[in-house]
Design a protein around this motif. Sequence first.
Motif, PDB file in Angstrom:
ATOM      1  N   GLU A 164       0.843  -1.186   0.000  1.00 22.91           N
ATOM      2  CA  GLU A 164       0.000   0.000   0.000  1.00 22.91           C
ATOM      3  C   GLU A 164       0.881   1.240   0.000  1.00 22.91           C
ATOM      4  O   GLU A 164       1.923   1.282   0.672  1.00 22.91           O
ATOM      5  CB  GLU A 164      -0.885  -0.017   1.248  1.00 22.91           C
ATOM      6  N   LEU A 165       0.488   2.236  -0.763  1.00 24.20           N
ATOM      7  CA  LEU A 165       1.272   3.465  -0.850  1.00 24.20           C
ATOM      8  C   LEU A 165       1.100   4.297   0.423  1.00 24.20           C
ATOM      9  O   LEU A 165       0.111   5.000   0.586  1.00 24.20           O
ATOM     10  CB  LEU A 165       0.861   4.280  -2.075  1.00 24.20           C
ATOM     11  N   THR A 166       2.072   4.208   1.300  1.00 20.48           N
ATOM     12  CA  THR A 166       2.080   5.011   2.517  1.00 20.48           C
ATOM     13  C   THR A 166       3.024   6.185   2.334  1.00 20.48           C
ATOM     14  O   THR A 166       3.775   6.255   1.344  1.00 20.48           O
ATOM     15  CB  THR A 166       2.543   4.167   3.708  1.00 20.48           C
ATOM     16  N   TRP A 167       3.004   7.104   3.279  1.00 19.07           N
ATOM     17  CA  TRP A 167       3.903   8.258   3.249  1.00 19.07           C
ATOM     18  C   TRP A 167       5.364   7.808   3.184  1.00 19.07           C
ATOM     19  O   TRP A 167       6.157   8.333   2.396  1.00 19.07           O
ATOM     20  CB  TRP A 167       3.667   9.110   4.492  1.00 19.07           C
ATOM     21  N   ASP A 168       5.714   6.816   3.996  1.00 19.03           N
ATOM     22  CA  ASP A 168       7.090   6.311   4.019  1.00 19.03           C
ATOM     23  C   ASP A 168       7.480   5.701   2.683  1.00 19.03           C
ATOM     24  O   ASP A 168       8.566   5.968   2.159  1.00 19.03           O
ATOM     25  CB  ASP A 168       7.246   5.248   5.120  1.00 19.03           C
TER      26      ASP A 168
END
Length: 337
Positions: free
Chosen positions: A67-71
């Motif tokens: 999943e595209l997270t901030w990190d």
Amino acid sequence: MLSSYGFPFLLAMLVSYILTPYIKKLAFQIGAVDRPNKRKVHNRIMPRLGGLAIYIAFMVGALASMELTWDLVGILIGCTVITIVGILDDKYQLPAKVKLLGQIVAACVLVAFDIRIEWINNPWGGYYYLDLLAIPVTIFWVISFTNVVNLIDGLDGLAAGVSAIASITVILVAIQMGYFDVAVLTAALAGGIIGFIRYNFNPATIFMGDTGSMFIGYMLAAISVYGAVKTATTVALIVPAIALGLPILDTAFAILRRYSNGRPIFQPDKGHLHHRLLAMGLDQKQAVLLMYAITAVLGIAAVLWAEMDGFYAALIIAVIITAVAVGAKKIGILNDK
């Protein structure tokens, strides 16, 4: 659970394997080639840029699995920056200062996304907080890893194989300690590297170039810092450092060798470990396989280290350093000639 790690690994490996021949053609078209000279081992013009296949394969594997997270966005942007620097260097042979500036920018991307080394474990309990030192320490860590992989890229398949073994080590430790995101991210990296080795092992038909070596070094550094942020432990930092102990120590010896002989630290020479092994009579395959074996031993040591308490962990490090020092003295790695 295995499928969670196996999918990005296999997908990235397949993409890299299929894509590399096309990247080879692109390298010749744009002039990203490596010409032989007296310091290099190869004796014909070779295409560089192979790291672009590894980068694309990694991106496909990671984006299809996470999943595209901030990190994650920060890591993907940062590795894209370092890949662009590598592509430019493979084509135009950038000055060292320009390349270093690009590495600093890529490291700063991680810092901007709050992926930074903010504390170090105290062996007797608690943490040492770095405070204002967090930013320069993180940048130094990332740049160091980026260049360590770059400096060992001297024989067919050497940097790729050593990095693949180091990546697998990180995956094993991440799985045993429950670091899911770290394991998946590293699996995509390892898959991209292993798919490329088919074309890079002796006799190589393409080099990874600075595009590959800097990307891989950067990613191993970024993953280690990311793991340390997520787990509040320095295990994530130390494990890849142990697994990459061979190129790290080879780089350290190169600095000592050049300094003690009054030569510029950044001036290339033929005193690296792989050069010494060739001078001892080993051929390229034998030298590379020996260095794979040493890296595998270091990987096993890293896995054991992650499971042990402070005393035994320190003992492992002491044994490794002693063995390396003795071996280095025997093959004359500190000698200028």
